[in-house]
Enzyme design. Structure first.
Site, short mmCIF file in Angstrom:
data_model
loop_
_atom_site.label_atom_id
_atom_site.label_comp_id
_atom_site.label_asym_id
_atom_site.label_seq_id
_atom_site.Cartn_x
_atom_site.Cartn_y
_atom_site.Cartn_z
CB CYS A 117 11.49 2.43 10.46
SG CYS A 117 12.72 3.38 11.41
CG ASP A 309 12.08 9.38 6.15
OD1 ASP A 309 11.09 8.53 6.13
OD2 ASP A 309 13.13 9.10 5.89
NE ARG A 401 17.58 2.92 13.48
CZ ARG A 401 16.60 2.48 12.60
NH1 ARG A 401 15.53 1.93 13.25
NH2 ARG A 401 16.63 2.54 11.25
C1 UD1 Z 1 14.12 5.12 1.82
C2 UD1 Z 1 14.89 5.79 3.10
C3 UD1 Z 1 13.61 6.26 4.08
C4 UD1 Z 1 12.52 6.93 3.37
C5 UD1 Z 1 12.16 6.21 2.13
C6 UD1 Z 1 10.97 6.90 1.31
C7 UD1 Z 1 17.17 5.00 3.13
C8 UD1 Z 1 17.74 4.27 4.04
N1 UD1 Z 1 15.65 5.04 3.66
O1 UD1 Z 1 13.76 4.04 2.07
O2 UD1 Z 1 14.14 6.94 5.29
O3 UD1 Z 1 11.45 6.61 4.17
O4 UD1 Z 1 13.15 6.03 1.31
O5 UD1 Z 1 11.71 8.13 0.90
O6 UD1 Z 1 17.27 5.79 2.36
N2 UD1 Z 1 8.93 -0.59 -2.66
C9 UD1 Z 1 8.32 -1.62 -3.42
N3 UD1 Z 1 9.21 -2.55 -3.95
C10 UD1 Z 1 10.55 -2.39 -3.72
C11 UD1 Z 1 11.19 -1.45 -3.02
C12 UD1 Z 1 10.02 -0.22 -2.51
O7 UD1 Z 1 6.90 -1.92 -3.62
O8 UD1 Z 1 11.37 -3.20 -4.18
C13 UD1 Z 1 7.81 0.32 -2.13
C14 UD1 Z 1 7.76 0.50 -0.70
O9 UD1 Z 1 7.08 -0.73 0.07
C15 UD1 Z 1 7.40 1.92 -0.32
C16 UD1 Z 1 7.89 2.86 -1.36
O10 UD1 Z 1 8.26 1.64 -2.58
O11 UD1 Z 1 6.13 1.92 -0.23
C17 UD1 Z 1 9.01 3.54 -1.25
O12 UD1 Z 1 9.98 2.66 -0.70
P1 UD1 Z 1 11.71 2.94 -0.92
O13 UD1 Z 1 11.58 4.22 -1.44
O14 UD1 Z 1 12.32 1.81 -1.42
O15 UD1 Z 1 12.30 3.27 0.31
P2 UD1 Z 1 13.49 2.81 0.92
O16 UD1 Z 1 14.61 2.70 0.11
O17 UD1 Z 1 13.14 1.50 2.09
#
Ligand code: UD1
Length: 421
Positions: A117, A309, A401
């Site tokens: 998304c 979410d 989805r």
């Molecule tokens: C997962 C969930 C998603 C949910 C999110 C937060 C899955 C498949 N998806 O997404 O539905 O909305 O957790 O609860 O489980 N970030 C960084 N660097 C990184 C990784 C993340 O800066 O390497 C930041 C992201 O930009 C965001 C925050 O950390 O602002 C949270 O992201 P993250 O917890 O990684 O979410 P997802 O795993 O993508």
């Protein structure tokens, strides 16, 4: 493109059984690829994202046997490559878990940049930091992420800057096969991280502390447990129906849930004027007839905070509450894109950076809008269920989805909703 046609105004009443967690399923399917034996996984939701994850596994040789709806057996033994070529990885975010799997299993791997998304910038620096700490070399070229390891990989003590869900799972998936102990500090604590860890432990892994800030993973050369696992219920699907109950001033019992996972939401619904009661695996949520709800302030946070979410669905609810509410989106930097559509329905919302200020109550009216992303799409359905008249939501396939049988479940609760092509 598909569209939903919704006619609002009916309080939703009845019971709904919640499906398996989409996000947990995506992690557990990837984790099945790290094993040395087939595993049988139950309660996988019948949603597009889970099917895509299974197809990506098949594209590199895994044998997936779809036994019955929600139950699959995955045999990772025939995997013949650590390089994932299929473009399907761009349709979902969690495809990148296979990178951690390949690193732990083969010491190398490559995959195209994942999709998912559009919620703002979604960097993967924390995943890369983790892989590098384990001894991998990471390069990104021509839209591909490549991992290699000139020397033996080893467990390491690392600190995540963000407590990222994805990075926590990805590093865990690599570390279960890597010699030594990996310690992830400031780890994510979301229920689906715990579910992936529980699955791996069932299969012989040694992961301690999942669900806390510090996860310790001691690598195991061979992983072959008893091979059966059932995915936890979907916290976000359950929350969406709980919000629908309050929004339509109805009465819904969500079944097959873990009530504890719902507390960040249920306490706020009660604060706004709703009622709840719960048992071992269910929660009932209702309001008085035509209840006036109070405005409230929300801030999205990592678990056990209020989940991002459920932010769009909650913002719709706040539009119907009396007074000025505030929604602070503290996880993603651009998750209010749906607000323009909500305004077309008559909502009074001001977005400034990561804040939305909502003036309620607004008498929402049906309009022609679209689903921007999975959860925003579900939120638009909720808005349509509350609004006077007909709402048409384009790109409704995005909602499927992540929500199993969404139309069927809503219809059984009394909603007037159908899907058209
Ligand atoms: C997962 C969930 C998603 C949910 C999110 C937060 C899955 C498949 N998806 O997404 O539905 O909305 O957790 O609860 O489980 N970030 C960084 N660097 C990184 C990784 C993340 O800066 O390497 C930041 C992201 O930009 C965001 C925050 O950390 O602002 C949270 O992201 P993250 O917890 O990684 O979410 P997802 O795993 O993508």
């Amino acid at each position: 493109m598909n569209s939903y046609i919704v006619r609002g105004g009916t309080p939703l009443r009845g019971e709904v059984t919640i499906s398996g967690s989409k996000n947990a399923a995506l992690g557990v399917i990837a984790a099945a690829m790290v094993l040395d034996v087939p595993s049988r996984i139950e309660n996988i939701p019948q949603v597009a994202d889970a099917e895509i994850q299974l197809e990506i596994c098949e594209s590199i040789g895994a044998i997936v046997h779809r036994e019955s709806p929600g139950t699959v057996t995955i045999d990772p033994r025939p995997i013949r490559t650590s390089h994932i070529e299929t473009d399907k990885v761009r349709n979902i975010r969690a495809s990148y878990y296979l990178l951690g799997v390949m690193l732990g299993k083969f010491g190398e791997g490559s995959i195209k940049m994942p999709g998912g998304c559009d919620l703002g910038t979604r960097p993967i620096d924390q995943h890369i930091k983790g892989f590098e700490a384990l001894g991998a070399t990471v390069t990104i070229e021509h839209g591909m992420i490549r991992l290699s390891s000139a020397q033996k990989l080893h467990g390491e003590h690392l600190f995540l800057d963000q407590g990222s869900v994805g990075a926590t799972i990805n590093i865990m998936l690599a570390a279960v096969r890597i010699e030594g102990t990996t310690i992830i500090e400031n780890a994510g604590k979301e229920p689906h991280i715990v579910d992936v860890a529980n699955f791996l432990n069932t299969m012989g892994a040694n992961i301690r502390g999942a669900g806390t800030d510090v996860i310790r993973i001691t690598g195991t050369p061979v992983l072959h447990g008893d091979g059966m696992y059932s995915i936890i219920p979907d916290q976000i699907e359950a929350g969406t129906f709980m919000i629908a109950a309050v929004l339509t001033r109805g009465d819904i019992t969500v079944r097959n849930i873990i009530p504890h996972h719902m507390e960040p939401l249920s306490v706020k619904l009660v604060e706004m004027g709703a009622h709840t009661e719960s048992g071992d695996d269910w929660m009932r949520v209702w309001t008085d007839d035509n209840a006036e709800l109070s405005a409230a302030h929300f801030k999205t946070m990592r678990y056990p905070g209020f989940p991002t979410d459920l932010q769009p669905q909650t913002t719709v609810l706040l539009a119907t509450a009396t007074g000025t509410s505030r929604m602070h989106e503290d996880v993603f930097d651009n998750r209010f894109q749906y607000v323009d559509d909500l305004k077309m329905m008559g909502a009074r919302v001001l977005v400034a950076d990561r804040f939305a200020i909502i003036e309620g109550p607004c008498p929402l009216t049906g309009a022609h809008i679209r689903a921007h992303d999975l959860r925003a799409g579900a939120a638009m359905v909720l808005a349509g269920l509350y609004a006077r008249g007909e709402t048409r939501i384009d790109d409704s396939q995005i909602v499927e989805r992540g929500y199993e049988d969404f139309i069927k479940k809503l219809t059984a609760l009394g909603a007037d909703i159908r899907e058209v092509e």
